[in-house]
Scaffold this motif. Structure first.
Motif, PDB file in Angstrom:
ATOM      1  N   UNK A   1     -36.201  25.434   3.320  1.00  0.00           N
ATOM      2  CA  UNK A   1     -35.032  25.075   4.132  1.00  0.00           C
ATOM      3  C   UNK A   1     -34.951  26.007   5.334  1.00  0.00           C
ATOM      4  N   UNK A   2     -34.331  25.495   6.393  1.00  0.00           N
ATOM      5  CA  UNK A   2     -34.031  26.345   7.545  1.00  0.00           C
ATOM      6  C   UNK A   2     -32.749  25.826   8.178  1.00  0.00           C
ATOM      7  N   UNK A   3     -31.987  26.742   8.751  1.00  0.00           N
ATOM      8  CA  UNK A   3     -30.762  26.348   9.461  1.00  0.00           C
ATOM      9  C   UNK A   3     -30.442  27.388  10.526  1.00  0.00           C
ATOM     10  N   UNK A   4     -29.732  26.944  11.561  1.00  0.00           N
ATOM     11  CA  UNK A   4     -29.273  27.882  12.589  1.00  0.00           C
ATOM     12  C   UNK A   4     -27.775  28.132  12.426  1.00  0.00           C
ATOM     13  N   UNK A   5     -27.262  27.796  11.264  1.00  0.00           N
ATOM     14  CA  UNK A   5     -25.832  27.926  11.008  1.00  0.00           C
ATOM     15  C   UNK A   5     -25.652  28.931   9.872  1.00  0.00           C
TER      16      UNK A   5
ATOM     17  N   UNK B   1     -24.422  29.061   2.132  1.00  0.00           N
ATOM     18  CA  UNK B   1     -24.234  27.986   1.136  1.00  0.00           C
ATOM     19  C   UNK B   1     -25.568  27.622   0.477  1.00  0.00           C
ATOM     20  N   UNK B   2     -26.627  27.515   1.300  1.00  0.00           N
ATOM     21  CA  UNK B   2     -27.951  27.182   0.743  1.00  0.00           C
ATOM     22  C   UNK B   2     -28.391  28.238  -0.273  1.00  0.00           C
TER      23      UNK B   2
ATOM     24  N   UNK C   1     -26.238  20.836  -1.478  1.00  0.00           N
ATOM     25  CA  UNK C   1     -25.140  21.111  -2.412  1.00  0.00           C
ATOM     26  C   UNK C   1     -25.766  21.284  -3.804  1.00  0.00           C
ATOM     27  N   UNK C   2     -24.990  21.703  -4.776  1.00  0.00           N
ATOM     28  CA  UNK C   2     -25.549  21.780  -6.137  1.00  0.00           C
ATOM     29  C   UNK C   2     -26.069  20.417  -6.617  1.00  0.00           C
ATOM     30  N   UNK C   3     -25.395  19.348  -6.242  1.00  0.00           N
ATOM     31  CA  UNK C   3     -25.854  18.000  -6.662  1.00  0.00           C
ATOM     32  C   UNK C   3     -27.213  17.699  -6.035  1.00  0.00           C
TER      33      UNK C   3
END
Ligand code: SAM
Length: 244
Positions: free
Chosen positions: A187-191, A197-198, A168-170
């Motif tokens: 970072x990595x994501x499967x979503x 968002x990232x 998140x920004x925080x």
């Protein structure tokens, strides 16, 4: 590891967190191999972190003394949510001149990581069973980290759970706090929607430049990533550099 007495009047009463966290505490038994590795290595590898009430909390007066812990001054990589340790153990064995700290609340995952530490006879890796957000707020010294990794954070895909997402920004402000200028946040994501968002978090941060990137080849395929691929999901990588 130093910590000073808590002087805040409400600390002893803080049995529960009031803010959402990015994990559900997943206990679970250690299997015999994990238990053996834990018994042999936890004392040396798993940091003793004073708590601030809830388990996995971090006492705000506690500081991680990197040079004392590793007995040297070397680049430091921090991995958040290191799971079973597949990435951090691989990296620590490939880069003996770098120090690695894994932050993971899932104890069987930490114990599994210790099996890797044992096999690789690694001296450059430590683990802490803590809420990473709290560790980045106070425990890890400012501008002390060369790389920060967040691989496949829990997606919290239901809209009502988005407030539990880690990135998140925080969180970007906390990442900026610990990374040295020029340091790298991976970072990595499967979503797909979390990847968006990232990317928005990075673009909206005054402290970072970067965004979507190619797959980073320092990241071996983990069980978790393989499950995402098997389920037909695309993998998204992001890389950001700390400005300043
Ligand atoms: C989906 S798993 C991914 C594990 C690993 N990075 C991989 O790629 O296989 C996310 C991990 O992050 C851990 N986690 C989530 N929030 C955390 C937090 N605030 N502090 C430390 N660990 C956290 C969870 O316990 C879980 O093991």
């Amino acid at each position: 590891m130093s910590d000073s007495a808590d002087t805040r009047p409400d600390s002893a009463d803080r049995a529960f967190r009031t803010e959402p966290v990015s994990f559900t505490r997943r206990g679970g038994r250690l299997n015999p191999r994990q238990q053996k590795a834990w018994d042999l290595l936890a004392k040396r590898i798993v940091l003793e972190v004073p708590q601030d009430g809830p388990s996995t909390s971090v006492h705000p007066a506690h500081r991680f003394d990197v040079a004392t812990e590793f007995g040297r001054t070397a680049p430091l990589v921090v991995e958040i949510g290191s799971g079973r340790g597949e990435v951090i153990v691989h990296a620590a064995s490939q880069s003996p001149g770098t120090d690695f700290l894994g932050l993971e609340v899932y104890v069987p995952g930490v114990a599994q990581t210790l099996i890797g530490v044992r096999h690789g006879e690694l001296t450059n890796l430590r683990m802490a069973v803590v809420n990473a957000a709290e560790a980045l707020t106070t425990m890890i010294p400012e501008a002390s980290v060369d790389e920060l990794w967040v691989h496949f954070p829990d997606p919290w895909h239901k809209k009502k759970h988005h407030k539990r997402r880690l990135v998140t920004p925080e969180f970007a402000a906390l990442a900026a706090r610990v990374l040295r200028p020029g340091g790298v946040w991976r970072m990595a994501t499967d979503w797909a929607e979390y990847a968006t968002q990232m990317a928005e978090v990075v673009a909206g941060s005054p402290d970072f430049a970067g965004g979507r990137s190619d797959r980073w080849d320092g990241r071996p395929l983990t069980r978790f990533e393989a499950k995402g691929i098997d389920a037909g999901r695309e993998i998204h990588d992001l890389t950001a550099v700390r400005l300043g």
